[in-house]
Design an enzyme around this catalytic site. Structure first.
Site, short mmCIF file in Angstrom:
data_model
loop_
_atom_site.label_atom_id
_atom_site.label_comp_id
_atom_site.label_asym_id
_atom_site.label_seq_id
_atom_site.Cartn_x
_atom_site.Cartn_y
_atom_site.Cartn_z
N HIS A 1 0.87 -1.18 0.00
CA HIS A 1 0.00 0.00 0.00
C HIS A 1 0.91 1.24 0.00
O HIS A 1 1.65 1.46 0.97
CB HIS A 1 -0.87 0.04 1.26
CG HIS A 1 -2.06 -0.87 1.21
ND1 HIS A 1 -1.95 -2.24 1.24
CD2 HIS A 1 -3.39 -0.59 1.17
CE1 HIS A 1 -3.16 -2.78 1.21
NE2 HIS A 1 -4.06 -1.80 1.17
N GLU B 1 -1.02 6.38 -1.31
CA GLU B 1 -2.46 6.54 -1.06
C GLU B 1 -2.68 7.76 -0.18
O GLU B 1 -3.27 8.75 -0.60
CB GLU B 1 -3.02 5.27 -0.41
CG GLU B 1 -4.51 5.34 -0.11
CD GLU B 1 -5.01 4.11 0.65
OE1 GLU B 1 -6.24 3.95 0.70
OE2 GLU B 1 -4.20 3.33 1.17
#
Length: 365
Positions: A225, A228
């Site tokens: 991830h 973001e």
């Protein structure tokens, strides 16, 4: 919609019909992938209520519509608030029976909208209790995924390829160390990759390099991830320090020309999740999402749900948002689903087999 320019060079649209804007009926028919979907954020709301009652776990409400208002985070202030929904969903998932059920139902739900390649991710350390250990947790989820796969093949006459990605947690190095060990132990036995998730801002990827080193040494594929809730630097550090083969979200990649060039050269896949990015305030609106520009710059992008329950979505809905708000055409959606296959943590023979199946299905539309 006709005011939208073509996303790809005109010669990339192989058929005249590829230039058309698809209907929802057409979208429902096409084969799909979803390689960025969290188990804890994608359970059925009815299952949440049913399991809470069965286990005598107190929820704020047992009314479906009332509970939806608390679990669905379409108006969250930021990523941290969005993630609070997991406190409710995961509260009922700390038993083998429930983990199997949620995993099984997720596969069935995805197959119902013609998803043919699915990679589910979760942080197993979130479910540990004195009576429930990590091996039991992993095996329960794998058993549920496998049961869902078999059910779809035998009862629904539909095939789906399924893999499991183990997540470490940025804010908890100890939990990440445990996730690393369990990912290595089950790699090749249903586990296909490793991920780092959780609050991004203030937690730089390089801080986890040492913790994740065993994953690298055992050649477990990594997706992170990144980009973001933080900028392009988070993506760069994920590539350098965490050896990411894919990037989850990556919405800030266009902030670095050098990074775009590197991503293009290496064919780095980006697992984009439109609704989730808007709900977490990563992007102010669907119309402002950079996915069009990412594709126009030649980046390998695929479309995903992230959290089917928390974002009140599915892969069909995500695709229709792209058409309605960002002018995606049939040829663009075809590109997205094929990118999902190419990005998946599967071997070349399986990739080629699924791509051939997709081409056959798409040619018939």
């Amino acid at each position: 919609m006709n005011s939208f320019k073509y996303i790809q060079p005109l010669n990339k649209y192989k058929k005249k019909s590829d230039l058309e804007f698809p209907t929802i009926a057409w979208i429902k028919k096409i084969p799909k992938t979803d390689i960025h979907v969290h188990l804890g954020g994608s359970m059925r709301i009815t299952t949440l209520i049913d399991e809470a009652k069965r286990q005598k776990i107190k929820l704020p409400s047992y009314n479906i519509e009332t509970l939806k208002k608390l679990v669905i985070k379409e108006n969250a202030l930021d990523l941290e608030e969005y993630l609070k929904a997991f406190h409710l969903t995961e509260s009922v998932m700390k038993s083998e029976r429930t983990l199997k059920r949620v995993a099984f139902e997720l596969v069935v739900d995805c197959v119902s909208e013609n998803v043919r390649l699915l990679e589910v991710r979760f942080a197993p350390t979130n479910y540990v209790t004195p009576k429930l250990k990590l091996p039991q947790i992993i095996e329960a989820v794998l058993e549920g995924l496998d049961a869902g796969k078999k059910y779809c093949k035998e009862k629904l006459k539909k095939r789906i390829h399924v893999g499991l990605i183990v997540c470490g947690i940025r804010t908890d190095k100890s939990a990440t160390e445990e996730a690393v060990r369990i990912a290595i132990n089950y790699y090749g036995q249903g586990v296909v990759g490793f991920d780092i998730a959780g609050a991004e801002y203030g937690h730089r990827p390089k801080e986890l390099e040492k913790v994740c080193m065993p994953v690298f040494k055992h050649h477990v594929p990594v997706t992170i991830h990144a980009g973001e809730a933080y900028g392009a630097k988070s993506i760069s550090e994920s590539l350098v320090y965490l050896r990411a083969k894919r990037i989850g979200h990556g919405t800030h990649v266009l902030g670095s020309t050098l990074l775009v060039r590197e991503a293009n050269t290496s064919r780095l896949p980006f697992e984009v999740c439109i609704s989730s990015n808007v709900h977490t305030k990563t992007i102010p609106s669907i119309q402002a999402h950079p996915i069009r520009q990412m594709m126009m710059r030649g980046l390998r992008v695929c479309i995903n749900t992230d959290n089917r329950l928390v974002s009140n979505t599915n892969i069909t809905k995500e695709m229709y948002l792209l058409v309605n708000h960002l002018g995606f055409r049939k040829g663009d959606l075809k590109k997205l689903v094929k990118n999902g296959v190419k990005a998946a943590f599967i071997d070349k023979d399986t990739t080629d087999e699924i791509l051939t199946e997709f081409d056959t299905s798409l040619d018939l539309l």
